[in-house]
Design a protein around this motif. Sequence first.
Motif, PDB file in Angstrom:
ATOM      1  N   LEU A 105      -4.115   4.977   0.828  1.00 61.89           N
ATOM      2  CA  LEU A 105      -4.418   4.985   2.255  1.00 61.89           C
ATOM      3  C   LEU A 105      -4.277   6.401   2.793  1.00 61.89           C
ATOM      4  O   LEU A 105      -3.265   7.075   2.549  1.00 61.89           O
ATOM      5  CB  LEU A 105      -3.469   4.046   2.994  1.00 61.89           C
ATOM      6  N   LYS A 106      -5.267   6.867   3.564  1.00 59.78           N
ATOM      7  CA  LYS A 106      -5.246   8.235   4.066  1.00 59.78           C
ATOM      8  C   LYS A 106      -5.661   8.264   5.532  1.00 59.78           C
ATOM      9  O   LYS A 106      -6.336   7.360   6.020  1.00 59.78           O
ATOM     10  CB  LYS A 106      -6.191   9.133   3.253  1.00 59.78           C
ATOM     11  N   TRP A 146       0.831  -1.205   0.000  1.00 59.54           N
ATOM     12  CA  TRP A 146       0.000   0.000   0.000  1.00 59.54           C
ATOM     13  C   TRP A 146       0.863   1.252   0.000  1.00 59.54           C
ATOM     14  O   TRP A 146       1.983   1.258   0.506  1.00 59.54           O
ATOM     15  CB  TRP A 146      -0.906   0.038   1.222  1.00 59.54           C
ATOM     16  N   THR A 147       0.300   2.309  -0.560  1.00 60.32           N
ATOM     17  CA  THR A 147       0.920   3.629  -0.494  1.00 60.32           C
ATOM     18  C   THR A 147       0.018   4.550   0.318  1.00 60.32           C
ATOM     19  O   THR A 147      -1.190   4.364   0.373  1.00 60.32           O
ATOM     20  CB  THR A 147       1.124   4.225  -1.898  1.00 60.32           C
ATOM     21  N   TYR A 148       0.643   5.525   0.964  1.00 57.15           N
ATOM     22  CA  TYR A 148      -0.136   6.525   1.701  1.00 57.15           C
ATOM     23  C   TYR A 148       0.423   7.908   1.382  1.00 57.15           C
ATOM     24  O   TYR A 148       1.553   8.057   0.908  1.00 57.15           O
ATOM     25  CB  TYR A 148      -0.129   6.252   3.205  1.00 57.15           C
ATOM     26  N   ASP A 149      -0.396   8.935   1.651  1.00 54.32           N
ATOM     27  CA  ASP A 149       0.002  10.290   1.270  1.00 54.32           C
ATOM     28  C   ASP A 149       0.357  11.115   2.502  1.00 54.32           C
ATOM     29  O   ASP A 149       0.492  10.592   3.611  1.00 54.32           O
ATOM     30  CB  ASP A 149      -1.093  10.969   0.431  1.00 54.32           C
ATOM     31  N   SER A 167      -8.689   8.633  11.935  1.00 57.73           N
ATOM     32  CA  SER A 167      -9.208   7.367  11.445  1.00 57.73           C
ATOM     33  C   SER A 167      -8.603   7.140  10.067  1.00 57.73           C
ATOM     34  O   SER A 167      -8.106   8.074   9.433  1.00 57.73           O
ATOM     35  CB  SER A 167     -10.734   7.391  11.356  1.00 57.73           C
ATOM     36  N   ILE A 168      -8.632   5.884   9.588  1.00 63.04           N
ATOM     37  CA  ILE A 168      -8.042   5.607   8.288  1.00 63.04           C
ATOM     38  C   ILE A 168      -9.125   5.185   7.301  1.00 63.04           C
ATOM     39  O   ILE A 168     -10.160   4.646   7.686  1.00 63.04           O
ATOM     40  CB  ILE A 168      -6.951   4.520   8.367  1.00 63.04           C
ATOM     41  N   TYR A 169      -8.860   5.463   6.034  1.00 62.14           N
ATOM     42  CA  TYR A 169      -9.750   5.028   4.962  1.00 62.14           C
ATOM     43  C   TYR A 169      -8.960   4.988   3.663  1.00 62.14           C
ATOM     44  O   TYR A 169      -7.837   5.524   3.583  1.00 62.14           O
ATOM     45  CB  TYR A 169     -10.973   5.948   4.841  1.00 62.14           C
TER      46      TYR A 169
END
Length: 685
Positions: A212-213, A166-169, A203-205
Amino acid sequence: MFPISPLYKDYLRRPDREFIIKALVGSEEYDSSRIVDFSIENSLSLTNGFEIGTSIPSKLTIKLRTNEIIPANARIVPYLSLSLAGLTWLEAQYPWKDMNLTWTGSGTDWLPLGEFYVDDRERVNDVWTFTCYDKLVMADVAYISSLSYPTTQRAVFNEICNRLGWTYDSSVVINSSYRIQAGPAGYTMRQVLAYIASANSASIYIDKAGTLKFKRFIASENPVFDMTAADYVTVKQTNPVKTYTRVVVTYNTEDGLQYEAGTGDENHTLYIENPFATQAVTNGLLTTLNGFSYLPLTMDARGYPQLEQGDVIGFEQQEGTTWDETVSTWQDTNIPWDGVVRYKTIILHQVFSFAGGLKMSLEAPSVSEQRSEFVVEGSLTQQVNKLNKDAIKEGKSYYGATITRTEGLIIEREDHKSKAVFNSDELTFYRGSDKALWFDLPSNRYKFNGTLEAVDGVFSGTLQAAGGTFTGDLRAAGGTFTGTLQGVNGTFSGTLQAANGTFVGTLKAGRVEGGDIIGSYIEGADILGAKIRTAASGDRIELDPNGFTFYDSGNARRVTLGTNPSANISGHTYYNSSGQPQGLIYAVSSEMHVIGNNGLLVGATSGRTVMQGQVHFSGTVTGLNLGISQVSGLTNQLQSLQNQIDSLRSSFNNHTHTVTTANHNHGNNANLPGTGGGTFTTSTP
């Protein structure tokens, strides 16, 4: 809020907007002719109140008209575009550089609505209904960390994301000082991600592009989208404005252990469960959330697909009354002149539904103040709560101990390196998946598979072996051996004592450590292939086949003594505290060499330094400070040279000579003849 183009944003506001849809199913594209309808559900809370630290997968329900076989867990991405069929040049009031339109003018850019994976399906005639979830469900697997603990929450977060691909910002902001003390055994990856988000007030979503944010909640946040009365159909306030001024974090649900910060009653208290929490984490949550408020409501509105769960939105409502209907006092009345009151809330649950057009329902639930203040438990509820606290639950891990119906009592490490199983049929200790120590019922014997090691202990009775070979390390704190003791190799720790005795043959030992060898003398034996150390670590001297090595208290090698057969030299090498070589002294066939890698100082703190024999300098000599008198014979030699120089100077200063010239008339015949001729004596210099 997901970013969209100015054109897309403008066309969403138009009353005559017309959507174009498509869906990418695996590698196949489905258009509106095969898409019957769909709905998308996004949530940050599935309870009747506000929460943080949630990780709720978004859900897609889509109906497709197809005869194709769509594989299990197929990826489905729905898209929305807005038709530009009626757009004219005069209506295109947009900056040219911001427009990315096709010449056919078919529609705006495509907006993805999320990345989903098929979980269930149902067919009615030729229409398939697929129930799908985003990739948060893929994190519902046990998390077994390979990190060394304690470690930072950021390191754990990165390990999980890397494993899942996964990648997140930049929305993912994790306090660098927050740490996890022990490996989080018994939790899934999704739970661990959610706990880390919870500690950081989030929270994550997964957003519409599959990234992923974090949705981070703060006390003061401006709306990212404002709705007019024309943008929604109905709106209903479900409770008064909800505000939080106190945070209570439960870090041990079994024993009810909590941290808390802030002040306020139950109606203004936010309850959180987080096993990674500390008092510092709780204080940080209060700093971020103190004063956080929102308006609880439900709303049915036109669909604005760029909105995401967690977005703060503003909306206006006509609440004007006539002067005759106003019953409040003048100073207590706060009504805008246009009668439009403006509110702010947060999207905690939203559903997009498409069936030709796009509609949206929003919800921001809250627990009512009465329910918060008056919690009345019946006698049955009290007993159940007491049972939950006191009873041991089947299948639940208590510090690694679990009771199940099939195996009885199980005690297992979180990394699964060791396990013990106890029941009426099995008494076994496991090393990984292999039995290490167990009771063998058929043979009525206890069996052991592995290395038997005792740091200290007393063996009484007779230890007998019909035959066998001992490999590995044999360690004994003390004892008396009679008869013949033979060993191929091994490690002896503790004290080996003998009143008297003779060792014959060859004694071979890999190492001798941690004890004393006491005896009058050792005679007539060779120690081959051994490594001898004066200490296990720190300041010590080690002897092995390569030579002597001296170590300092930091375990850095400082001096070595040995030979280099390939270069046919032997000598010392010296190292600094970082283990880097600084110089060496070695002998070759006809010389002794002293070499400094960076520099070489030869001197004496007292007395003198004597260099016997010839001294040859092959390079430049600097810093030389020698007096004339310190060089033997140099004073007399210089004095002799000075006397010769003085003699030459005296002769030069007293020297005269004569010069004879002929008569000459300077080229003029009128001059007297014989003018200017004669002999002359010069003066001294």
